[in-house]
Design an enzyme around this catalytic site. Structure first.
Site, PDB file in Angstrom:
ATOM      1  N   VAL A  40       1.237  -1.552  -0.244  1.00 61.31           N
ATOM      2  CA  VAL A  40       0.096  -0.006  -0.270  1.00 61.31           C
ATOM      3  C   VAL A  40       0.665   1.164  -0.040  1.00 61.31           C
ATOM      4  O   VAL A  40       0.550   2.487  -0.894  1.00 61.31           O
ATOM      5  CB  VAL A  40      -1.210  -0.102   0.987  1.00 61.31           C
ATOM      6  CG1 VAL A  40      -1.503   1.341   1.214  1.00 61.31           C
ATOM      7  CG2 VAL A  40      -1.820  -1.335   1.221  1.00 61.31           C
ATOM      8  N   GLU A 187      -5.745  13.961   5.339  1.00 60.29           N
ATOM      9  CA  GLU A 187      -4.332  14.375   4.002  1.00 60.29           C
ATOM     10  C   GLU A 187      -5.091  14.665   2.952  1.00 60.29           C
ATOM     11  O   GLU A 187      -5.266  15.349   1.974  1.00 60.29           O
ATOM     12  CB  GLU A 187      -4.197  12.944   3.938  1.00 60.29           C
ATOM     13  CG  GLU A 187      -3.371  12.718   5.817  1.00 60.29           C
ATOM     14  CD  GLU A 187      -1.748  11.986   5.482  1.00 60.29           C
ATOM     15  OE1 GLU A 187      -1.516  11.421   4.572  1.00 60.29           O
ATOM     16  OE2 GLU A 187      -0.840  11.768   6.801  1.00 60.29           O
ATOM     17  N   HIS A 444      20.382  28.834  13.290  1.00 62.96           N
ATOM     18  CA  HIS A 444      19.459  30.210  12.804  1.00 62.96           C
ATOM     19  C   HIS A 444      20.335  30.760  11.866  1.00 62.96           C
ATOM     20  O   HIS A 444      21.299  30.864  11.264  1.00 62.96           O
ATOM     21  CB  HIS A 444      19.990  31.245  14.382  1.00 62.96           C
ATOM     22  CG  HIS A 444      18.601  32.487  14.264  1.00 62.96           C
ATOM     23  ND1 HIS A 444      18.033  32.512  14.389  1.00 62.96           N
ATOM     24  CD2 HIS A 444      19.766  33.407  14.028  1.00 62.96           C
ATOM     25  CE1 HIS A 444      17.721  33.923  13.855  1.00 62.96           C
ATOM     26  NE2 HIS A 444      19.073  34.318  13.526  1.00 62.96           N
TER      27      HIS A 444
HETATM   28  P1  NAD Z   1      -8.566   6.088  11.087  1.00 61.52           P
HETATM   29  O1  NAD Z   1      -8.700   5.281  12.227  1.00 61.52           O
HETATM   30  O2  NAD Z   1      -6.939   7.261  11.430  1.00 61.52           O
HETATM   31  O3  NAD Z   1      -9.373   7.426  11.194  1.00 61.52           O
HETATM   32  C1  NAD Z   1     -10.893   6.963  10.759  1.00 61.52           C
HETATM   33  C2  NAD Z   1     -11.973   8.035  10.952  1.00 61.52           C
HETATM   34  O4  NAD Z   1     -13.341   7.746  10.649  1.00 61.52           O
HETATM   35  C3  NAD Z   1     -12.184   8.025  12.994  1.00 61.52           C
HETATM   36  O5  NAD Z   1     -11.983   9.319  12.935  1.00 61.52           O
HETATM   37  C4  NAD Z   1     -13.426   6.881  12.843  1.00 61.52           C
HETATM   38  O6  NAD Z   1     -13.892   7.277  14.475  1.00 61.52           O
HETATM   39  C5  NAD Z   1     -13.941   7.521  12.054  1.00 61.52           C
HETATM   40  N1  NAD Z   1     -15.598   6.851  11.638  1.00 61.52           N
HETATM   41  C6  NAD Z   1     -16.021   5.513  11.340  1.00 61.52           C
HETATM   42  N2  NAD Z   1     -16.540   4.995  10.444  1.00 61.52           N
HETATM   43  C7  NAD Z   1     -17.514   6.697  10.982  1.00 61.52           C
HETATM   44  C8  NAD Z   1     -18.549   6.733  10.381  1.00 61.52           C
HETATM   45  N3  NAD Z   1     -19.306   5.544   9.708  1.00 61.52           N
HETATM   46  N4  NAD Z   1     -18.906   7.730   9.921  1.00 61.52           N
HETATM   47  C9  NAD Z   1     -18.006   8.953  10.178  1.00 61.52           C
HETATM   48  N5  NAD Z   1     -16.622   8.825  10.696  1.00 61.52           N
HETATM   49  C10 NAD Z   1     -16.498   7.276  11.299  1.00 61.52           C
HETATM   50  O7  NAD Z   1      -8.514   5.717   9.773  1.00 61.52           O
HETATM   51  P2  NAD Z   1      -8.279   5.743   7.707  1.00 61.52           P
HETATM   52  O8  NAD Z   1      -7.961   7.589   7.834  1.00 61.52           O
HETATM   53  O9  NAD Z   1      -8.687   4.996   6.663  1.00 61.52           O
HETATM   54  O10 NAD Z   1      -6.460   5.713   7.621  1.00 61.52           O
HETATM   55  C11 NAD Z   1      -6.095   4.155   7.866  1.00 61.52           C
HETATM   56  C12 NAD Z   1      -4.723   3.286   8.395  1.00 61.52           C
HETATM   57  O11 NAD Z   1      -3.933   3.918   7.802  1.00 61.52           O
HETATM   58  C13 NAD Z   1      -4.355   4.249   9.910  1.00 61.52           C
HETATM   59  O12 NAD Z   1      -4.365   3.943  10.696  1.00 61.52           O
HETATM   60  C14 NAD Z   1      -3.442   5.338   9.866  1.00 61.52           C
HETATM   61  O13 NAD Z   1      -2.486   5.298  10.843  1.00 61.52           O
HETATM   62  C15 NAD Z   1      -2.953   4.984   8.653  1.00 61.52           C
HETATM   63  N6  NAD Z   1      -2.355   6.294   7.604  1.00 61.52           N
HETATM   64  C16 NAD Z   1      -1.183   7.150   8.269  1.00 61.52           C
HETATM   65  C17 NAD Z   1      -0.931   7.811   7.452  1.00 61.52           C
HETATM   66  C18 NAD Z   1       0.183   8.669   8.639  1.00 61.52           C
HETATM   67  O14 NAD Z   1       0.767   8.321   9.143  1.00 61.52           O
HETATM   68  N7  NAD Z   1       0.906   9.521   7.697  1.00 61.52           N
HETATM   69  C19 NAD Z   1      -1.724   8.608   6.456  1.00 61.52           C
HETATM   70  C20 NAD Z   1      -2.748   7.408   5.732  1.00 61.52           C
HETATM   71  C21 NAD Z   1      -3.218   6.243   6.929  1.00 61.52           C
END
Ligand code: NAD
Length: 468
Positions: A40, A187, A444
């Site tokens: 991914v 993001e 700096h």
């Molecule tokens: P996430 O867990 O970060 O966020 C999902 C969000 O969706 C949560 O806030 C949750 O409460 C909400 N949610 C769940 N069901 C819902 C609904 N029915 N209606 C409305 N809101 C709802 O998951 P993600 O953003 O999909 O990312 C997946 C994974 O990928 C994460 O574990 C993340 O750490 C990883 N990721 C990390 C990065 C980074 O570190 N920069 C970037 C992209 C992804």
């Protein structure tokens, strides 16, 4: 039957790093991947999204160049050219991974692997043929995770999409509704907002980016709203109806009150699920927890000693750098070296605009553990370099133990937060005290000075802001 020392199932940032390290340690290694190496992360996650984020950030900046005295004329974006550029980066990187596996002596096989015994896997190839392969020292499961789909928002690849499609859009929608105010939602939502889409974020919980320092999150929230975006918290997306004009009427429930929002595209970003199904775990009795993770001990071992689990599959946080580190450790363990997971923290970087980066405990988490804290904070608005970059939103926050002043956590929101957090991670690994950071001369003018000042602030000794 082919025999290897180790077989790695999955060629993502966990699996390929593990296979490369195994090769370096002179272990005869096979990495099996059913799609493209890089997982991914390289193919549709970290890297492609960061390319688009960099493009969006540059595009945004171009609009404010006039303040700096630079006239750029009309600024346009070309999503097609941007996608071609992004795909070129992905190709270079996946090609690089293949090259690294080869030059380190690890074999790569295309196919879908399934465990059939504690030291054998069966690989089904594209032509339907099946091969059984043996691993004398260990099998590493590095199968990663997949996007969660909501039943009432089935992906159609066009208007109801997940992150995989969202990094490949060749047209910017006029309106985008993001379900899930987590990392991916913010993001990618902000990328398309920067390119002109009207953004709506629907988050089920009371906060965005739950678990992240909420002072940091507020800075990003304000930026989304300042650009005209709408954020609904405690809100659930219930379903949608397609309108005659092709738009989508999305029904949401905000704390019990029904609301309809019309949009052109829905990005579902409600989390990822570990890929533990269909890989033969039941054949050998590998434990899978309630959420589908395959837990591992400090050496990366599952309950079956010859089978290891790594990265998104082994448990949160689902981060590429955690997977890679586990991959390196497991390679050492399989090679018979002394190694274990003994890190002080796993830093996180969220590529919103501005970026958020964290390492260690928030003040609230420390207090919940019964630790009294002193927090030092330094705003980028007080920093010459940030002013010169026209990026003054945000701050560096250093959480310390009130008694000892040992650094417990670092939380940054602002320019280059993702780069600067490595200093915070190092401070935590070295069990540094606030004065270690504050007395280290930071050049700096740099953004890093904010780090030094925040640590000094925790000691009541910041120079460029008032100490309270
Ligand atoms: P996430 O867990 O970060 O966020 C999902 C969000 O969706 C949560 O806030 C949750 O409460 C909400 N949610 C769940 N069901 C819902 C609904 N029915 N209606 C409305 N809101 C709802 O998951 P993600 O953003 O999909 O990312 C997946 C994974 O990928 C994460 O574990 C993340 O750490 C990883 N990721 C990390 C990065 C980074 O570190 N920069 C970037 C992209 C992804």
């Amino acid at each position: 039957m082919k025999t290897y020392d180790a077989i790695v199932i999955g060629g993502g940032p966990g699996g390929y790093v593990c296979a490369i390290r195994l090769g370096q340690l002179k272990q005869k290694t096979l990495c099996i991947e059913k799609e493209e190496v890089g997982g991914v992360c390289l193919n549709w996650g970290c890297i492609p999204s960061k390319a688009l984020i960099a493009a969006a950030h540059t595009y945004e900046k171009m609009h404010s160049m006039g303040t700096m005295g630079i006239k750029v004329g009309s600024v346009e974006h070309d999503p097609n050219a941007m996608q071609d550029w992004k795909e070129g980066i992905v190709k270079r990187l996946t090609g690089g991974v293949r090259g690294l596996l080869k030059s380190n002596g690890a074999d790569l096989m295309a196919g879908t692997a399934k465990i059939v015994s504690p030291n054998r896997v069966e690989v089904t190839k594209a032509d339907g043929s099946v091969e059984t392969i043996e691993a004398t020292k260990g099998i590493v499961l590095a199968t990663g995770s997949s996007t969660i789909e909501i039943p009432s928002f089935k992906f159609d690849g066009k208007q109801i999409i997940g992150a995989k499609e969202a990094v490949s859009l060749r047209e910017v929608p006029k309106r985008m509704l993001v379900i899930g105010g987590g990392v991916i939602g913010l993001e990618l939502g902000m990328v398309y907002q920067a390119f002109g889409a009207e953004l709506v974020v629907v988050e089920a919980l009371p906060t965005l980016l739950t678990g992240v320092d909420q002072d940091c999150v507020k800075v990003v929230e304000r930026r989304i709203q300042k650009r005209g975006g709408k954020i609904y918290k405690n809100a659930k997306a219930m379903g949608y109806e397609k309108q005659a004009d092709g738009s989508l009427a999305v029904k949401i429930d905000i704390e019990g009150k029904p609301e309809t929002i019309v949009t052109d595209m829905v990005l579902v970003a409600v989390g990822m699920r570990p890929n533990s199904r269909g890989i033969g775990l039941e054949n050998v009795g590998v434990n899978v927890d309630k959420r589908g993770f395959v837990p591992a001990d400090e050496f990366g071992r599952t309950n079956v000693p010859s089978i290891y689990s790594i990265g998104d599959l082994s448990g949160p946080p689902m981060l590429a750098h955690k997977a890679s580190k586990e991959g390196e450790i497991i390679a050492e363990v399989i090679a018979g070296h002394k190694a274990a997971k003994d890190w002080a923290c796993i830093p996180g970087a969220i590529f919103t605009d501005p970026e958020i980066a964290t390492a260690g405990l928030t003040a609230e988490e420390a207090q919940a553990k019964g630790i009294e804290v002193t927090v030092g904070k330094f705003p980028f608005a007080a920093l010459g370099k940030a002013m010169a970059m026209m990026e003054t939103d945000g701050f560096v926050k250093v959480v310390t133990d009130k008694k000892t002043k040992q650094v417990l956590g670092v939380h940054i929101v602002g320019p280059e937060a993702s780069t600067m957090i490595s200093e915070g991670a190092l401070a935590l690994e070295m069990a540094a005290f606030a004065e270690d950071l504050a007395l280290t001369i930071h050049p700096h003018p740099t953004l890093g000075e904010a780090f030094m000042e925040a640590a000094a602030h925790a000691m009541g000794a910041a120079v460029h802001i008032v100490n309270r």
